[in-house]
Design a protein around this motif. Structure first.
Motif, PDB file in Angstrom:
ATOM      1  N   LEU A 178       0.844  -1.193   0.000  1.00  0.00           N
ATOM      2  CA  LEU A 178       0.000   0.000   0.000  1.00  0.00           C
ATOM      3  C   LEU A 178       0.882   1.247   0.000  1.00  0.00           C
ATOM      4  CD1 LEU A 178      -2.833   1.381   0.404  1.00  0.00           C
ATOM      5  CD2 LEU A 178      -2.258   1.387   2.856  1.00  0.00           C
ATOM      6  N   ILE A 179       0.556   2.183  -0.869  1.00  0.00           N
ATOM      7  CA  ILE A 179       1.236   3.480  -0.911  1.00  0.00           C
ATOM      8  C   ILE A 179       0.177   4.542  -0.610  1.00  0.00           C
ATOM      9  CG2 ILE A 179       2.752   5.000  -2.209  1.00  0.00           C
ATOM     10  CD1 ILE A 179       3.820   2.141  -1.978  1.00  0.00           C
ATOM     11  N   CYS A 180       0.395   5.306   0.446  1.00  0.00           N
ATOM     12  CA  CYS A 180      -0.579   6.338   0.824  1.00  0.00           C
ATOM     13  C   CYS A 180       0.142   7.659   1.052  1.00  0.00           C
ATOM     14  CB  CYS A 180      -1.356   5.915   2.076  1.00  0.00           C
ATOM     15  SG  CYS A 180      -0.339   5.676   3.546  1.00  0.00           S
ATOM     16  N   PRO A 181      -0.584   8.782   1.043  1.00  0.00           N
ATOM     17  CA  PRO A 181       0.059  10.071   1.328  1.00  0.00           C
ATOM     18  C   PRO A 181       0.693  10.061   2.721  1.00  0.00           C
ATOM     19  CG  PRO A 181      -2.129  10.403   0.391  1.00  0.00           C
ATOM     20  CD  PRO A 181      -2.018   8.939   0.704  1.00  0.00           C
ATOM     21  N   ALA A 182       1.736  10.847   2.866  1.00  0.00           N
ATOM     22  CA  ALA A 182       2.479  10.859   4.133  1.00  0.00           C
ATOM     23  C   ALA A 182       1.604  11.283   5.311  1.00  0.00           C
ATOM     24  CB  ALA A 182       3.688  11.785   4.009  1.00  0.00           C
ATOM     25  N   HIS A 184      -1.637  10.583   5.572  1.00  0.00           N
ATOM     26  CA  HIS A 184      -2.815   9.712   5.600  1.00  0.00           C
ATOM     27  C   HIS A 184      -2.965   9.075   6.975  1.00  0.00           C
ATOM     28  CE1 HIS A 184      -5.311   6.184   4.531  1.00  0.00           C
ATOM     29  NE2 HIS A 184      -5.752   6.920   3.529  1.00  0.00           N
ATOM     30  N   ARG A 185      -4.174   8.696   7.336  1.00  0.00           N
ATOM     31  CA  ARG A 185      -4.440   8.112   8.651  1.00  0.00           C
ATOM     32  C   ARG A 185      -3.688   6.805   8.869  1.00  0.00           C
ATOM     33  NH1 ARG A 185      -8.173   3.925   8.166  1.00  0.00           N
ATOM     34  NH2 ARG A 185      -9.096   3.759   6.080  1.00  0.00           N
ATOM     35  N   LEU A 186      -3.321   6.101   7.768  1.00  0.00           N
ATOM     36  CA  LEU A 186      -2.623   4.815   7.894  1.00  0.00           C
ATOM     37  C   LEU A 186      -1.111   4.939   7.704  1.00  0.00           C
ATOM     38  CD1 LEU A 186      -5.123   2.562   5.903  1.00  0.00           C
ATOM     39  CD2 LEU A 186      -4.854   2.717   8.389  1.00  0.00           C
ATOM     40  N   ALA A 187      -0.639   6.149   7.419  1.00  0.00           N
ATOM     41  CA  ALA A 187       0.803   6.342   7.231  1.00  0.00           C
ATOM     42  C   ALA A 187       1.532   5.991   8.520  1.00  0.00           C
ATOM     43  CB  ALA A 187       1.098   7.776   6.818  1.00  0.00           C
ATOM     44  N   GLY A 188       2.578   5.228   8.394  1.00  0.00           N
ATOM     45  CA  GLY A 188       3.348   4.848   9.569  1.00  0.00           C
ATOM     46  C   GLY A 188       2.856   3.593  10.253  1.00  0.00           C
ATOM     47  N   ALA A 189       1.737   3.019   9.806  1.00  0.00           N
ATOM     48  CA  ALA A 189       1.245   1.777  10.397  1.00  0.00           C
ATOM     49  C   ALA A 189       2.203   0.638  10.085  1.00  0.00           C
ATOM     50  CB  ALA A 189      -0.146   1.449   9.860  1.00  0.00           C
ATOM     51  N   THR A 190       2.272  -0.340  10.969  1.00  0.00           N
ATOM     52  CA  THR A 190       3.119  -1.504  10.736  1.00  0.00           C
ATOM     53  C   THR A 190       2.590  -2.322   9.568  1.00  0.00           C
ATOM     54  OG1 THR A 190       3.651  -1.600  13.077  1.00  0.00           O
ATOM     55  CG2 THR A 190       4.116  -3.565  11.777  1.00  0.00           C
ATOM     56  N   SER A 191       1.264  -2.501   9.526  1.00  0.00           N
ATOM     57  CA  SER A 191       0.615  -3.203   8.420  1.00  0.00           C
ATOM     58  C   SER A 191      -0.856  -2.826   8.413  1.00  0.00           C
ATOM     59  CB  SER A 191       0.785  -4.722   8.548  1.00  0.00           C
ATOM     60  OG  SER A 191       0.129  -5.189   9.710  1.00  0.00           O
ATOM     61  N   VAL A 192      -1.534  -3.160   7.323  1.00  0.00           N
ATOM     62  CA  VAL A 192      -2.967  -2.890   7.208  1.00  0.00           C
ATOM     63  C   VAL A 192      -3.649  -4.145   6.669  1.00  0.00           C
ATOM     64  CG1 VAL A 192      -2.664  -0.418   6.808  1.00  0.00           C
ATOM     65  CG2 VAL A 192      -2.740  -2.003   4.856  1.00  0.00           C
ATOM     66  N   THR A 193      -4.976  -4.192   6.801  1.00  0.00           N
ATOM     67  CA  THR A 193      -5.776  -5.241   6.176  1.00  0.00           C
ATOM     68  C   THR A 193      -6.613  -4.626   5.068  1.00  0.00           C
ATOM     69  OG1 THR A 193      -7.672  -4.950   7.643  1.00  0.00           O
ATOM     70  CG2 THR A 193      -5.906  -6.431   8.403  1.00  0.00           C
ATOM     71  N   ASN A 244      -0.253  13.830  -4.084  1.00  0.00           N
ATOM     72  CA  ASN A 244      -1.096  15.026  -4.089  1.00  0.00           C
ATOM     73  C   ASN A 244      -2.496  14.761  -3.538  1.00  0.00           C
ATOM     74  OD1 ASN A 244       0.305  17.473  -5.526  1.00  0.00           O
ATOM     75  ND2 ASN A 244       0.974  15.639  -6.639  1.00  0.00           N
ATOM     76  N   GLY A 245      -2.652  13.667  -2.814  1.00  0.00           N
ATOM     77  CA  GLY A 245      -3.863  13.442  -2.042  1.00  0.00           C
ATOM     78  C   GLY A 245      -5.066  12.932  -2.795  1.00  0.00           C
ATOM     79  N   LEU A 246      -4.880  12.380  -4.008  1.00  0.00           N
ATOM     80  CA  LEU A 246      -6.025  11.933  -4.789  1.00  0.00           C
ATOM     81  C   LEU A 246      -6.462  10.512  -4.448  1.00  0.00           C
ATOM     82  CD1 LEU A 246      -5.106  13.483  -8.225  1.00  0.00           C
ATOM     83  CD2 LEU A 246      -6.879  14.213  -6.651  1.00  0.00           C
ATOM     84  N   GLY A 247      -5.690   9.812  -3.650  1.00  0.00           N
ATOM     85  CA  GLY A 247      -6.076   8.460  -3.280  1.00  0.00           C
ATOM     86  C   GLY A 247      -4.882   7.676  -2.786  1.00  0.00           C
ATOM     87  N   VAL A 248      -5.090   6.373  -2.598  1.00  0.00           N
ATOM     88  CA  VAL A 248      -4.010   5.467  -2.242  1.00  0.00           C
ATOM     89  C   VAL A 248      -3.828   4.501  -3.411  1.00  0.00           C
ATOM     90  CG1 VAL A 248      -4.532   5.666   0.213  1.00  0.00           C
ATOM     91  CG2 VAL A 248      -5.532   3.784  -1.113  1.00  0.00           C
ATOM     92  N   THR A 249      -2.716   3.773  -3.419  1.00  0.00           N
ATOM     93  CA  THR A 249      -2.472   2.844  -4.512  1.00  0.00           C
ATOM     94  C   THR A 249      -1.682   1.661  -4.009  1.00  0.00           C
ATOM     95  OG1 THR A 249      -1.773   2.699  -6.832  1.00  0.00           O
ATOM     96  CG2 THR A 249      -0.297   3.861  -5.316  1.00  0.00           C
ATOM     97  N   PHE A 250      -1.442   0.718  -4.899  1.00  0.00           N
ATOM     98  CA  PHE A 250      -0.570  -0.420  -4.615  1.00  0.00           C
ATOM     99  C   PHE A 250       0.560  -0.423  -5.633  1.00  0.00           C
ATOM    100  CE2 PHE A 250      -4.601  -1.707  -2.773  1.00  0.00           C
ATOM    101  CZ  PHE A 250      -4.214  -2.226  -1.546  1.00  0.00           C
ATOM    102  N   LEU A 251       1.792  -0.488  -5.133  1.00  0.00           N
ATOM    103  CA  LEU A 251       2.979  -0.482  -5.976  1.00  0.00           C
ATOM    104  C   LEU A 251       4.061  -1.328  -5.310  1.00  0.00           C
ATOM    105  CD1 LEU A 251       3.261   3.322  -6.886  1.00  0.00           C
ATOM    106  CD2 LEU A 251       2.627   1.491  -8.469  1.00  0.00           C
ATOM    107  N   GLU A 259       9.772  11.094  -0.443  1.00  0.00           N
ATOM    108  CA  GLU A 259       9.097  12.209   0.226  1.00  0.00           C
ATOM    109  C   GLU A 259       7.629  12.286  -0.190  1.00  0.00           C
ATOM    110  OE1 GLU A 259       9.590  17.088   0.682  1.00  0.00           O
ATOM    111  OE2 GLU A 259      11.026  15.898  -0.480  1.00  0.00           O
ATOM    112  N   GLY A 260       6.762  12.496   0.776  1.00  0.00           N
ATOM    113  CA  GLY A 260       5.350  12.725   0.506  1.00  0.00           C
ATOM    114  C   GLY A 260       4.485  11.491   0.518  1.00  0.00           C
ATOM    115  N   VAL A 261       5.090  10.289   0.611  1.00  0.00           N
ATOM    116  CA  VAL A 261       4.289   9.062   0.633  1.00  0.00           C
ATOM    117  C   VAL A 261       4.795   8.131   1.727  1.00  0.00           C
ATOM    118  CG1 VAL A 261       3.746   9.178  -1.832  1.00  0.00           C
ATOM    119  CG2 VAL A 261       5.729   7.865  -1.063  1.00  0.00           C
ATOM    120  N   SER A 262       3.947   7.198   2.109  1.00  0.00           N
ATOM    121  CA  SER A 262       4.304   6.172   3.089  1.00  0.00           C
ATOM    122  C   SER A 262       4.005   4.806   2.485  1.00  0.00           C
ATOM    123  CB  SER A 262       3.498   6.372   4.379  1.00  0.00           C
ATOM    124  OG  SER A 262       3.828   5.384   5.333  1.00  0.00           O
TER     125      SER A 262
END
Length: 305
Positions: A178-182, A184-193, A244-251, A259-262
């Motif tokens: 998961l790639i999210c904005p820096a 984002h509420r999930l930025a810095g999480a160890t993992s997500v479901t 730029n805050g338009l969503g999250v993605t998978f990469l 810089e700018g993403v987590s």
């Protein structure tokens, strides 16, 4: 009917225009137009419908296309046979590549195989072999179709389904994260479901890309309908949209950290995308194609080690 006429016809048909066809052949557009018109006169039927700047195949052109592809493939094999007797491997290998895998500079993190490095080494030992690289808008789906149609000799593909029209040699796999904005509420999480992402807006690649199929199937298996309002053409574009805050993605993690993403791992889904080297099933590869395929597979094996 001459081989050169078929080559010119095929270039125009596959490139979708006389200008692009001439550019691929590295000849003047007027020469391509004159050669195709001569072929049409000899056959007694138009092969292209010409409407201003746009062209399309006529019924006769559509019927000729697979025959021309087959004849040119046979001609390449004949030349390869003579070249091997003469002692010099030569020819053109048409290669389909993946936008996010295999073409990234080493500084950004190697994923499966450093394709430019393989091509560079191959060119040193076989200087008479040339390469034509193609990145398809619909990713692996387009590459499999191009292999079946005779427009490609090899293709790096994402392997998500059975592919009866191609033989696929495994190269490795790539983990999607998961790639999210820096911020984002999930930025810095160890993992997500996947449940954590149920209400998110997603940036993704178009349908037909192997990674899109992988992610869509993961969410469908979890019973989650995904909202994908934004599509990107490559990894850099997807990262820019996320940044730029338009969503999250998978990469892949490699090449996405910055810089700018987590980057966050996904805990409850198998997001390993298998990557392979596909070769057309229905025709014999040229000597150059076989040799280059072996070189790519060997390089991928070294990367895995």
């Amino acid at each position: 009917m001459e081989i050169r006429q078929l080559e010119y016809f095929l270039a125009v048909a596959e490139e979708g225009g006389f200008t692009r066809g001439a550019r691929r052949l590295r000849v003047a557009q007027s020469a391509v137009s004159a050669t195709v018109q001569k072929l049409e006169r000899e056959l007694g039927m138009p092969l292209f419908s010409r409407n201003g700047q746009s062209i399309s195949l006529t019924e006769a052109g559509t019927a000729l296309l697979p025959e021309a592809q087959g004849l040119l493939t046979a001609a390449r094999r004949a030349r390869d046979t003579v070249d091997q007797v003469r002692g010099g491997m030569r020819g053109t290998v048409r290669i389909g590549t993946l936008a996010s895998i295999g073409m990234r500079p080493a500084a950004d993190g190697l994923l499966v195989v450093d394709l430019p490095a393989v091509l560079g080494r191959f060119h040193v030992t076989h200087p008479l072999v040339t390469f034509r690289l193609n990145v398809a808008p619909r990713g692996s789906a387009d590459h499999f179709q191009a292999l079946a149609d005779g427009r490609l000799d090899l293709a790096m593909v994402a392997v998500t389904d059975q592919t009866p029209a191609a033989r696929v040699r495994p190269l490795g796999s790539v983990r999607w994260s998961l790639i999210c904005p820096a911020r984002h509420r999930l930025a810095g999480a160890t993992s997500v479901t996947l449940d954590d992402l149920a209400d998110e807006k997603f940036v993704d690649f178009p349908h037909g890309w192997g990674s899109r199929t992988l992610i869509d199937r993961a969410f469908a298996g979890a019973g989650i309908a995904r909202d994908v309002p934004f599509e990107a053409a490559d990894q850099a574009s997807a990262l820019g949209l996320v940044r730029n805050g338009l969503g999250v993605t998978f990469l892949p993690r490699a090449g996405s950290e910055g810089e700018g993403v987590s980057v966050v791992d996904v805990a409850d889904a198998d997001l390993d995308l298998r990557v392979g080297l596909a070769i057309a099933q229905q025709r014999e590869p040229s000597a150059a194609t076989s040799a280059l395929a072996d070189a790519i597979v060997r390089a991928a094996a070294r990367t895995r080690r």
